[in-house]
Design a protein around this motif. Structure first.
Motif, PDB file in Angstrom:
ATOM      1  N   CYS A  53     -18.800  32.067  -5.632  1.00  0.00           N
ATOM      2  CA  CYS A  53     -19.061  33.045  -6.700  1.00  0.00           C
ATOM      3  C   CYS A  53     -19.842  32.447  -7.874  1.00  0.00           C
ATOM      4  CB  CYS A  53     -17.751  33.649  -7.198  1.00  0.00           C
ATOM      5  SG  CYS A  53     -16.776  32.540  -8.245  1.00  0.00           S
ATOM      6  N   ALA A  54     -19.615  31.181  -8.145  1.00  0.00           N
ATOM      7  CA  ALA A  54     -20.285  30.459  -9.236  1.00  0.00           C
ATOM      8  C   ALA A  54     -19.870  30.902 -10.629  1.00  0.00           C
ATOM      9  CB  ALA A  54     -21.803  30.524  -9.093  1.00  0.00           C
ATOM     10  N   VAL A  55     -18.811  31.716 -10.727  1.00  0.00           N
ATOM     11  CA  VAL A  55     -18.372  32.175 -12.053  1.00  0.00           C
ATOM     12  C   VAL A  55     -16.860  32.013 -12.268  1.00  0.00           C
ATOM     13  CG1 VAL A  55     -20.289  33.764 -12.460  1.00  0.00           C
ATOM     14  CG2 VAL A  55     -18.249  34.574 -11.248  1.00  0.00           C
ATOM     15  N   GLY A  56     -16.215  31.140 -11.487  1.00  0.00           N
ATOM     16  CA  GLY A  56     -14.804  30.861 -11.715  1.00  0.00           C
ATOM     17  C   GLY A  56     -13.839  31.922 -11.227  1.00  0.00           C
ATOM     18  N   LYS A  57     -14.203  32.693 -10.225  1.00  0.00           N
ATOM     19  CA  LYS A  57     -13.327  33.777  -9.762  1.00  0.00           C
ATOM     20  C   LYS A  57     -12.762  33.594  -8.362  1.00  0.00           C
ATOM     21  CE  LYS A  57     -13.845  36.353 -13.405  1.00  0.00           C
ATOM     22  NZ  LYS A  57     -12.750  36.372 -14.379  1.00  0.00           N
ATOM     23  N   CYS A  58     -13.329  32.695  -7.550  1.00  0.00           N
ATOM     24  CA  CYS A  58     -12.910  32.665  -6.144  1.00  0.00           C
ATOM     25  C   CYS A  58     -12.128  31.409  -5.734  1.00  0.00           C
ATOM     26  CB  CYS A  58     -14.121  32.809  -5.236  1.00  0.00           C
ATOM     27  SG  CYS A  58     -15.164  31.338  -5.150  1.00  0.00           S
ATOM     28  N   SER A  59     -12.193  30.345  -6.469  1.00  0.00           N
ATOM     29  CA  SER A  59     -11.519  29.074  -6.153  1.00  0.00           C
ATOM     30  C   SER A  59     -12.086  28.364  -4.930  1.00  0.00           C
ATOM     31  CB  SER A  59     -10.011  29.263  -5.961  1.00  0.00           C
ATOM     32  OG  SER A  59      -9.454  29.834  -7.116  1.00  0.00           O
ATOM     33  N   SER A  60     -13.257  28.736  -4.502  1.00  0.00           N
ATOM     34  CA  SER A  60     -13.857  28.094  -3.337  1.00  0.00           C
ATOM     35  C   SER A  60     -14.397  26.700  -3.663  1.00  0.00           C
ATOM     36  CB  SER A  60     -14.984  28.978  -2.797  1.00  0.00           C
ATOM     37  OG  SER A  60     -15.509  28.451  -1.619  1.00  0.00           O
ATOM     38  N   CYS A  61     -14.571  26.407  -4.935  1.00  0.00           N
ATOM     39  CA  CYS A  61     -15.225  25.153  -5.335  1.00  0.00           C
ATOM     40  C   CYS A  61     -14.256  24.118  -5.896  1.00  0.00           C
ATOM     41  CB  CYS A  61     -16.296  25.456  -6.378  1.00  0.00           C
ATOM     42  SG  CYS A  61     -15.570  26.107  -7.910  1.00  0.00           S
ATOM     43  N   LEU A  62     -12.961  24.250  -5.598  1.00  0.00           N
ATOM     44  CA  LEU A  62     -11.993  23.305  -6.167  1.00  0.00           C
ATOM     45  C   LEU A  62     -12.277  21.890  -5.686  1.00  0.00           C
ATOM     46  CD1 LEU A  62      -8.675  25.343  -5.890  1.00  0.00           C
ATOM     47  CD2 LEU A  62     -10.189  25.076  -7.867  1.00  0.00           C
ATOM     48  N   MET A  63     -12.322  20.969  -6.642  1.00  0.00           N
ATOM     49  CA  MET A  63     -12.604  19.564  -6.338  1.00  0.00           C
ATOM     50  C   MET A  63     -11.676  18.669  -7.145  1.00  0.00           C
ATOM     51  SD  MET A  63     -16.748  19.444  -6.189  1.00  0.00           S
ATOM     52  CE  MET A  63     -16.810  18.150  -4.948  1.00  0.00           C
ATOM     53  N   GLU A  64     -11.679  17.394  -6.772  1.00  0.00           N
ATOM     54  CA  GLU A  64     -10.938  16.400  -7.555  1.00  0.00           C
ATOM     55  C   GLU A  64     -11.949  15.741  -8.491  1.00  0.00           C
ATOM     56  OE1 GLU A  64      -8.319  13.717  -5.400  1.00  0.00           O
ATOM     57  OE2 GLU A  64      -8.982  12.162  -6.809  1.00  0.00           O
ATOM     58  N   ASP A  66     -12.338  13.189 -11.792  1.00  0.00           N
ATOM     59  CA  ASP A  66     -11.703  12.164 -12.621  1.00  0.00           C
ATOM     60  C   ASP A  66     -10.192  12.116 -12.362  1.00  0.00           C
ATOM     61  OD1 ASP A  66     -14.109  11.331 -13.720  1.00  0.00           O
ATOM     62  OD2 ASP A  66     -13.957  12.709 -15.415  1.00  0.00           O
ATOM     63  N   GLY A  67      -9.813  12.210 -11.085  1.00  0.00           N
ATOM     64  CA  GLY A  67      -8.415  12.095 -10.685  1.00  0.00           C
ATOM     65  C   GLY A  67      -7.608  13.368 -10.812  1.00  0.00           C
ATOM     66  N   ARG A  68      -8.186  14.444 -11.326  1.00  0.00           N
ATOM     67  CA  ARG A  68      -7.473  15.717 -11.474  1.00  0.00           C
ATOM     68  C   ARG A  68      -7.845  16.631 -10.309  1.00  0.00           C
ATOM     69  NH1 ARG A  68      -9.229  18.928 -15.958  1.00  0.00           N
ATOM     70  NH2 ARG A  68     -11.182  17.836 -15.712  1.00  0.00           N
ATOM     71  N   PRO A  69      -6.861  17.088  -9.512  1.00  0.00           N
ATOM     72  CA  PRO A  69      -7.164  18.022  -8.437  1.00  0.00           C
ATOM     73  C   PRO A  69      -7.336  19.438  -8.983  1.00  0.00           C
ATOM     74  CG  PRO A  69      -4.825  17.548  -8.455  1.00  0.00           C
ATOM     75  CD  PRO A  69      -5.441  16.707  -9.537  1.00  0.00           C
ATOM     76  N   ASN A  70      -7.902  20.301  -8.152  1.00  0.00           N
ATOM     77  CA  ASN A  70      -8.024  21.735  -8.447  1.00  0.00           C
ATOM     78  C   ASN A  70      -8.875  22.067  -9.661  1.00  0.00           C
ATOM     79  OD1 ASN A  70      -6.369  22.453  -6.228  1.00  0.00           O
ATOM     80  ND2 ASN A  70      -4.607  21.781  -7.415  1.00  0.00           N
ATOM     81  N   VAL A  71      -9.927  21.313  -9.860  1.00  0.00           N
ATOM     82  CA  VAL A  71     -10.874  21.608 -10.937  1.00  0.00           C
ATOM     83  C   VAL A  71     -11.996  22.462 -10.336  1.00  0.00           C
ATOM     84  CG1 VAL A  71     -12.492  20.650 -12.616  1.00  0.00           C
ATOM     85  CG2 VAL A  71     -10.358  19.431 -12.094  1.00  0.00           C
ATOM     86  N   MET A  72     -12.308  23.569 -10.989  1.00  0.00           N
ATOM     87  CA  MET A  72     -13.397  24.435 -10.515  1.00  0.00           C
ATOM     88  C   MET A  72     -14.733  23.794 -10.862  1.00  0.00           C
ATOM     89  SD  MET A  72     -12.215  28.271 -11.388  1.00  0.00           S
ATOM     90  CE  MET A  72     -10.849  29.013 -10.524  1.00  0.00           C
TER      91      MET A  72
END
Ligand code: FES
Length: 94
Positions: A53-64, A66-72
């Protein structure tokens, strides 16, 4: 006429590999520009997940990041020295 000026170049690391992006971009934009299409893997079937989506609505882009998981990645501004990794499933805290 639209004018898109490019910010200062920034060095960041994807899976330990140095890449270059630009100030004002998101992590996702910098990765796509570098040819990275898989940002993580789904939990159950381990399918590659990417930018959607590229606008923070789908959670398809979650990455780690700087050591933090689930960052969009599509919402996270790129910063100098960032360490970005693909996320496996739900991600784990260190
Ligand atoms: S691409 Fe949809 S939340 Fe990031």
């Amino acid at each position: 006429m639209l004018d898109f000026s490019r910010g200062q170049s920034l060095r960041f690391y994807f899976e330990g590999r140095p890449l270059t992006g630009y100030e004002g971009e998101t992590v996702a934009a910098a990765l796509v520009a570098a040819g990275v299409k898989v940002f993580g893997y789904s939990e159950k079937q381990h399918r590659g997940r990417g930018f959607f989506c590229a606008v923070g609505k789908c959670s398809s882009c979650l990455m780690e990041i700087d050591g933090r998981p689930n960052v969009m990645a599509c919402m996270e501004p790129l910063r100098e020295g960032m360490r970005v990794k693909r996320q496996e499933g739900r991600g784990r805290l260190p």
